[in-house]
Each structure stands twice: as C-alpha cells, then as structure tokens.
Motif scaffolding. Structure first.
Motif, PDB file in Angstrom:
ATOM      1  N   VAL A 251       0.833  -1.264  -0.083  1.00 41.21           N
ATOM      2  CA  VAL A 251       0.147   0.121  -0.026  1.00 41.21           C
ATOM      3  C   VAL A 251       0.967   1.143  -0.116  1.00 41.21           C
ATOM      4  O   VAL A 251       1.623   1.342   0.821  1.00 41.21           O
TER       5      VAL A 251
ATOM      6  N   ASP B  87      -2.656   5.450  -2.252  1.00 39.91           N
ATOM      7  CA  ASP B  87      -3.775   4.167  -2.113  1.00 39.91           C
ATOM      8  C   ASP B  87      -4.068   4.182  -0.482  1.00 39.91           C
ATOM      9  O   ASP B  87      -5.369   4.189   0.023  1.00 39.91           O
TER      10      ASP B  87
ATOM     11  N   ARG C 131      -7.040   6.643   0.454  1.00 35.42           N
ATOM     12  CA  ARG C 131      -8.262   6.191   0.017  1.00 35.42           C
ATOM     13  C   ARG C 131      -8.712   5.073   1.352  1.00 35.42           C
ATOM     14  O   ARG C 131      -9.810   5.073   1.678  1.00 35.42           O
ATOM     15  N   ARG C 132      -8.007   4.125   1.746  1.00 33.77           N
ATOM     16  CA  ARG C 132      -8.093   3.270   2.540  1.00 33.77           C
ATOM     17  C   ARG C 132      -8.649   3.731   3.792  1.00 33.77           C
ATOM     18  O   ARG C 132      -9.459   3.471   4.705  1.00 33.77           O
ATOM     19  N   ASP C 133      -7.795   4.813   4.311  1.00 29.04           N
ATOM     20  CA  ASP C 133      -7.995   5.502   5.519  1.00 29.04           C
ATOM     21  C   ASP C 133      -9.188   6.178   5.706  1.00 29.04           C
ATOM     22  O   ASP C 133     -10.102   5.880   6.581  1.00 29.04           O
TER      23      ASP C 133
ATOM     24  N   TRP D 154     -11.444  -4.064  11.595  1.00 32.09           N
ATOM     25  CA  TRP D 154     -10.836  -4.053  10.392  1.00 32.09           C
ATOM     26  C   TRP D 154      -9.515  -4.615  10.514  1.00 32.09           C
ATOM     27  O   TRP D 154      -8.929  -4.233  11.337  1.00 32.09           O
TER      28      TRP D 154
ATOM     29  N   THR E 124      -7.948  -6.870   3.096  1.00 30.82           N
ATOM     30  CA  THR E 124      -8.275  -6.503   4.138  1.00 30.82           C
ATOM     31  C   THR E 124      -9.907  -6.405   4.282  1.00 30.82           C
ATOM     32  O   THR E 124     -10.636  -6.337   3.237  1.00 30.82           O
TER      33      THR E 124
ATOM     34  N   SER F   3     -19.358   5.415  -0.102  1.00 29.33           N
ATOM     35  CA  SER F   3     -17.918   5.088  -0.877  1.00 29.33           C
ATOM     36  C   SER F   3     -18.076   5.008  -2.384  1.00 29.33           C
ATOM     37  O   SER F   3     -17.008   4.793  -2.938  1.00 29.33           O
TER      38      SER F   3
ATOM     39  N   VAL G 155     -11.963  -4.721   1.740  1.00 35.57           N
ATOM     40  CA  VAL G 155     -11.653  -3.049   1.399  1.00 35.57           C
ATOM     41  C   VAL G 155     -11.131  -2.765  -0.049  1.00 35.57           C
ATOM     42  O   VAL G 155     -11.477  -1.807  -0.356  1.00 35.57           O
ATOM     43  N   GLU G 156     -10.437  -3.968  -0.267  1.00 29.14           N
ATOM     44  CA  GLU G 156      -9.732  -3.612  -1.736  1.00 29.14           C
ATOM     45  C   GLU G 156     -10.816  -3.590  -2.819  1.00 29.14           C
ATOM     46  O   GLU G 156     -10.754  -2.809  -3.695  1.00 29.14           O
TER      47      GLU G 156
ATOM     48  N   LEU H  61     -12.547  -0.482  -2.837  1.00 23.56           N
ATOM     49  CA  LEU H  61     -12.107   0.832  -3.625  1.00 23.56           C
ATOM     50  C   LEU H  61     -12.048   0.461  -4.924  1.00 23.56           C
ATOM     51  O   LEU H  61     -12.062   1.350  -5.644  1.00 23.56           O
TER      52      LEU H  61
END
Ligand code: AMP
Length: 411
Positions: free
Chosen positions: A15, A19, A22-24, A110, A128, A157, A309-310, A313
């Motif tokens: 990561v 990226d 966006r994950r956060d 998570w 994730t 999202s 999560v991936e 996104l």
C-alpha cells in the motif's frame, strides 16, 4: 532463488501513500457509520489456533480444506493466519465472558486476512476486511440493521451494488434438506462436475455455486431450502424483509445464495457489484446462531458481515478528494535560516496546519516548484525577511514574526 529479484509474495501487494489515503478514508467512514449505531471496535490476533477455524468455519469448506496458511510455532502448536473474522470474534466473546454483558454485544473491526487462493484482480492472498457482528440476540432488526449499515458504507464510498438475500433456516431444517438434496444429486450424478460429485456427501449445498453447465442444469430442478423453512424461520425471514423495505433498502431474493462457510443459519446476504467482473462480491454475511455454542460457549445467536476493503475501492466510483486542511510549504531562502524554518514547520503542525519544508537541497526556484507539486495553499519564505504567499491569489506579504506567519496561514 539466491541472487534473484526480491518481490512481495504472490497474491500480496504494497500500500503506497496515494492508496493509503483512500483506505484510511474508507475506514474512517466505516467507523463513523458503525460507531453511530453502537458498534464498538475490537482487535483480535491475526493468527489463532488452527482448531478454531477447523471447528468454526467447517472442515468441509474450501477455506479449511485448501486455503489456510497453517504453520507450526516453535512450541509445536498448529497456528493459522486468520482466513475470516467471525470465528475469532466468537472466541473472544466466550473468552471474555461477554455473554454477561447486556445483549446484544455489537462489535466492529478491520484488518488483514489470509487465504491461499489463486490470485487475480480483486482476489489476493492477504486482503483487508471490514467486519461488523452483533451477538446475543436473534432479533431480526439486527439482521436488517447490519445490512442497512453495510449498504450505507457502500453507498457513501461510491459503490453501486445489488443486495442478494435469502434464508438458510436452522440446523435441523438444513440437515433434512441436505438429505433431500443429497438424493437429488445422487439421482443426477452423471451430469455433475467431478468436484461437485466428490462432495455430494460432505457439502452438497456447494453444488449451487458451480459454473459447470451439467451441474447447473441439474441444480435448476433441485429442491429449494427456502421452501422447507419451518414456521419460526419463515416469520423471522419475513420480518427481516419487512424491516429492509421499511428502511428503503432494495434487495433481490436469491435462493441459490450459498455462502462458503458452514456456520450460517437463517439470513444470508451478499452485496455484488457489476463493476468488478468475476470477483463481484464486495461484502456479505449472515446469521450464525449455533457458532458460539459450537466453539464451547453458551447458546448465543449472532449475525454479522465482512466486506473487502480492496474490492470496495476497486468498485468505488467516487473520485479521490484532495486531502483536508491547509497545506503550507516552508521555503528556505537562505541556508542559515534552516533552524528558524524547522521551528516554523513545527509550530504550523502544532496549530493543525499540514506543513512541509525543503529537505532535499533544492534551489529557491526548485522549492517554489515543489510547493506547487504538493498542492500547497500557502508558501512561507524564510530569509532575511519572513513572507507569506497565498498560492491561489498570488498575493505575497511580509509578516513580523513566526507567530504572525502561523496566523496568516491558518486563517
Ligand atoms: P467472505 O468471508 O468470503 O464472504 O468474504 C467477505 C468479503 O471479503 C468478500 O465479499 C470480498 O469483498 C472480500 N474477500 C474475500 N476473499 C478475498 C480475497 N481473496 N481477496 C480480496 N478480497 C476478498
């Protein structure tokens, strides 16, 4: 592979900062949605006793049979990198006596999960998951609430996903139905794929998951579990549906929905995105009323979901917004002003302003360019004088002190 190029292991990824933002943001958004509904965050270990998953997830599932990263520690114990979250959460619920708390106990978490799958777009060996679980009550409002919360997270999202819904009834209904289905599969044995035929005895339900044309044809005529639910489970499912309708949460009934884990009872659901190709599942879950007891705890109903999560996104159509907050770039116009510039950066950060300074020996011109590149809204030039430039208007003015500079930027 001596001397070979070192790379991240197959099916894993790094990561990088773009990226990570966006994950956060996804995790922050999920925290907001879930904590707003009374779910408290938990963390459990990324490895557990192998027996937990063998008993919890089910010996005959793909996950346990083929996909676990299992190893022995130096004390000879068999440990497994967690392939899913629910078994670990149930273990923690039992271990910490959470059944003595007011029920239901609502938890979210998570973190990374591990499955030895063939990697492809949207399918990794380390991925994730966001998870939410409610234990200690079989009230249908929990099933509906959890579904609605995941729908909200997906919507916020920027993910467009269809909600597929069904009910698997209770363990007895499933056992009786299993025999009926078993007989149907035996009668159509010659039409089935090798894999499905091999599992007629151990996991006949998985036949519904098959892409094999002969199997699909045989399954189209198979008896349906939904038609065999007992009175209580039928009412429970009707209530879940009524609650979803009340919440304006659209769903499609899909009675071939068979989740890849053994522990589900009653409600099962999955959110599928058409923007993802083969790996269309962005999240899913269901009720698991017998699992805590199976793992050695008191009889405890439970319901929950996991979302990738991936995948979220990947499916997200939301454009990445710029980062929040003012960004100041401190330009060092004279080398012997570095100390003062460093102090200023720290003061800016302490005042809540995102700030950076020159740290790579650039010329004055190079620093101004760098300020532009990082998207600075203000540049503070530290030299014989102290000047603040507003990068939007181009206006530049002198300020009397470091405090004034912080003030000018923070405004
Ligand atoms: P499951 O526990 O299989 O229902 O998975 C829940 C969610 O986790 C799925 O809907 C996916 O979004 C995500 N997921 C599961 N397996 C993987 C994987 N190997 N790679 C990436 N995401 C995954």
């Amino acid at each position: 592979m001596a001397g070979g190029k070192l790379q991240a292991p197959r099916g894993t990824f790094d990561v990088l900062p773009a990226d990570a933002q966006r994950r956060d943001r996804l995790v922050e958004l999920s925290a907001q949605v879930l904590e707003g509904a009374g779910y408290g965050r938990t963390e459990t270990p990324v490895f557990e006793d192998t027996a937990l998953f063998a008993r919890g997830v089910g010996e005959s599932t793909d996950i346990v049979q083929k996909e676990m990263f299992t190893f022995e520690d130096k004390g000879g114990r068999s440990l497994t990198l967690r392939p899913e979250n629910t078994a670990g959460i149930c273990r923690a619920y039992i271990e910490h006596g959470m059944h003595k708390l007011p029920q239901p106990v609502k938890l979210w978490s998570w973190g990374p999960f591990f499955r030895h799958e063939a990697p492809q777009a949207g399918r990794y060996r380390q991925f994730t998951q966001l998870d939410a679980e409610a234990l200690g009550s079989d009230d249908p409002s929990l099933d509906a609430e959890l579904i609605v919360l995941l729908a909200q997270i997906l919507e916020r999202s920027g993910v467009k996903a269809r909600l597929l819904l069904s009910s698997l009834g209770n363990a007895e209904t499933r056992a009786e139905y299993g025999e009926e289905l078993h007989a149907h599969l035996r009668a159509h044995e010659s039409e089935l794929s090798d894999e499905v035929r091999a599992r007629i005895d151990t996991n006949p339900l998985r036949a519904f998951d098959s892409d094999h044309p002969g199997t699909r044809a045989a399954m189209a005529e198979a008896p349906r579990l939904i038609d065999r639910l007992d009175a209580e489970d039928t009412v429970h499912f009707a209530e879940v549906r009524a609650l979803l309708e009340e919440a304006g949460c659209a769903y499609e009934l899909d009675h071939t929905l068979v989740r890849g884990l053994d522990y589900y009872t009653r409600t099962v659901f999955e959110f599928a995105s058409d923007d993802l190709g083969a790996q269309s599942g962005v999240g899913g879950g269901g009720r698991y009323d017998g699992l805590v007891e199976k793992l050695g705890g008191p009889p405890t109903p439970g319901v929950g979901w996991a979302a990738g999560v991936e995948r979220i996104l990947l499916a997200s159509q939301a454009t990445t917004e710029g980062s929040a907050g003012t960004r100041a770039y401190v330009v060092v116009a004279k080398a012997d002003e570095r100390l003062r510039a460093f102090g200023l950066v720290n003061s800016l950060r302490a005042a809540g302003v995102t700030a950076e300074m020159e740290q790579a020996g650039r010329s004055f011109k190079g620093q101004m360019k760098q300020a532009d590149r990082v998207g600075a809204t203000h540049v503070v030039i530290v030299g014989d004088s102290l000047e603040v430039k507003d990068m939007h208007t181009g206006e530049q003015r002198e300020v009397a002190s470091l405090e004034d500079a912080v003030e000018a930027v923070g405004r």
